[in-house]
Design a protein around this motif. Structure first.
Motif, mmCIF file in Angstrom:
data_model
loop_
_atom_site.group_PDB
_atom_site.id
_atom_site.type_symbol
_atom_site.label_atom_id
_atom_site.label_comp_id
_atom_site.label_asym_id
_atom_site.label_seq_id
_atom_site.Cartn_x
_atom_site.Cartn_y
_atom_site.Cartn_z
ATOM 1 N N SER A 130 0.952 -1.020 -0.065
ATOM 2 C CA SER A 130 0.111 0.061 -0.011
ATOM 3 C C SER A 130 0.672 1.271 0.023
ATOM 4 C CB SER A 130 -0.897 0.067 0.991
ATOM 5 O OG SER A 130 -1.949 -0.879 1.291
ATOM 6 N N ASP A 131 1.816 0.928 0.609
ATOM 7 C CA ASP A 131 2.862 2.122 0.945
ATOM 8 C C ASP A 131 3.429 2.687 -0.873
ATOM 9 O OD1 ASP A 131 2.693 2.531 3.525
ATOM 10 O OD2 ASP A 131 4.442 1.350 3.816
ATOM 11 N N ILE A 132 3.963 1.450 -1.262
ATOM 12 C CA ILE A 132 4.500 1.548 -2.579
ATOM 13 C C ILE A 132 3.353 2.212 -3.640
ATOM 14 C CG2 ILE A 132 5.420 0.158 -4.454
ATOM 15 C CD1 ILE A 132 6.522 -1.514 -2.357
ATOM 16 N N GLU A 133 2.154 1.566 -3.660
ATOM 17 C CA GLU A 133 1.040 2.089 -4.322
ATOM 18 C C GLU A 133 0.817 3.439 -4.170
ATOM 19 O OE1 GLU A 133 -3.600 1.114 -5.435
ATOM 20 O OE2 GLU A 133 -3.018 1.132 -3.615
ATOM 21 N N ARG A 134 0.823 4.090 -3.061
ATOM 22 C CA ARG A 134 0.611 5.472 -2.906
ATOM 23 C C ARG A 134 1.728 6.265 -3.261
ATOM 24 N NH1 ARG A 134 0.948 5.156 2.699
ATOM 25 N NH2 ARG A 134 3.008 5.562 2.587
ATOM 26 N N ASP A 135 3.126 5.723 -3.073
ATOM 27 C CA ASP A 135 4.191 6.587 -3.577
ATOM 28 C C ASP A 135 4.120 6.671 -5.042
ATOM 29 O OD1 ASP A 135 5.049 6.654 -0.929
ATOM 30 O OD2 ASP A 135 6.554 5.292 -1.115
ATOM 31 N N LEU A 136 3.631 5.744 -5.572
ATOM 32 C CA LEU A 136 3.763 5.699 -7.257
ATOM 33 C C LEU A 136 2.622 6.730 -7.442
ATOM 34 C CD1 LEU A 136 4.043 1.821 -8.052
ATOM 35 C CD2 LEU A 136 5.535 3.732 -8.337
ATOM 36 N N ILE A 137 1.296 6.522 -7.079
ATOM 37 C CA ILE A 137 0.323 7.601 -7.193
ATOM 38 C C ILE A 137 0.645 8.982 -6.991
ATOM 39 C CG2 ILE A 137 -1.888 8.442 -6.825
ATOM 40 C CD1 ILE A 137 -2.623 5.182 -6.117
ATOM 41 N N SER A 138 1.378 9.272 -6.079
ATOM 42 C CA SER A 138 2.023 10.618 -5.620
ATOM 43 C C SER A 138 2.966 10.905 -6.688
ATOM 44 C CB SER A 138 2.553 10.640 -4.459
ATOM 45 O OG SER A 138 3.691 10.081 -4.305
ATOM 46 N N CYS A 139 3.690 10.276 -7.581
ATOM 47 C CA CYS A 139 4.604 10.656 -8.671
ATOM 48 C C CYS A 139 3.817 10.754 -9.979
ATOM 49 C CB CYS A 139 5.655 9.661 -8.517
ATOM 50 S SG CYS A 139 6.751 9.478 -7.104
ATOM 51 N N GLY A 140 2.558 10.660 -9.881
ATOM 52 C CA GLY A 140 1.721 10.506 -10.993
ATOM 53 C C GLY A 140 1.551 9.371 -11.963
#
Length: 159
Positions: free
Chosen positions: A11-21
């Motif tokens: 979930s952290d990785i998914e959130r980080d990727l989304i925050s990078c567009g």
């Protein structure tokens, strides 16, 4: 210490990727999701090479489009027997993808086999037949296409 947290959850990785567009989606059943993507990639590559077809040949009614739809259904049946049933009809989903492509497009595998280059034909076509046998899934369209592609692209010339 470098300050890098190596204890990220998915979930952290998914959130980080989304925050990078990046359009990221955490999958609960990755095998099913891979098979859903494969239900487009494999049939379009196999049928494209079999018919020497462009996307336009699959965008209109005719034998190539009918074969493509049959091959997608066969991948859906294989995935079901593997324990990864699709949540919706991927024939319709994959035809929507086709509609967005340029009519003159072809697949990389199709171009590679036609040029005699190393290709993904084993993984995209012949491995499907091996998996069908393993899971006892009849795949007559794939078998017909694989047989022809094997003769056409993997047998040495007998001239």
């Amino acid at each position: 210490a470098s300050g890098v947290n190596i204890n990220h959850t998915p979930s952290d990785i998914e959130r980080d990727l989304i925050s990078c567009g990046i359009d990221a989606k955490l999958s609960d059943i990755i095998q099913r999701d891979c098979m859903q993507k494969f239900s487009y990639i494999s049939p379009i590559a196999a049928a494209g090479a079999y018919y020497n077809a462009t996307v336009a040949d699959f965008q209109r009614t005719g034998e190539p489009r009918t074969m493509l739809k049959t091959m997608i259904r066969e991948i859906m049946a294989l995935s079901y027997e593997m324990g990864y049933p699709f949540e919706k009809d991927y024939v319709d989903e994959n035809l929507k993808v086709l509609e967005s492509l340029p009519p003159d497009a072809t697949t990389r595998m199709q171009r590679d086999v036609a040029a005699g280059r190393k290709s993904e034909i084993d993984g995209l076509v012949f491995n499907v037949i091996r998996m069908a046998k393993k899971y006892n899934v009849p795949m007559p369209a794939y078998e017909m296409v694989a047989e022809e592609l094997e003769k056409k692209y993997t047998q040495p010339d007998k001239k």
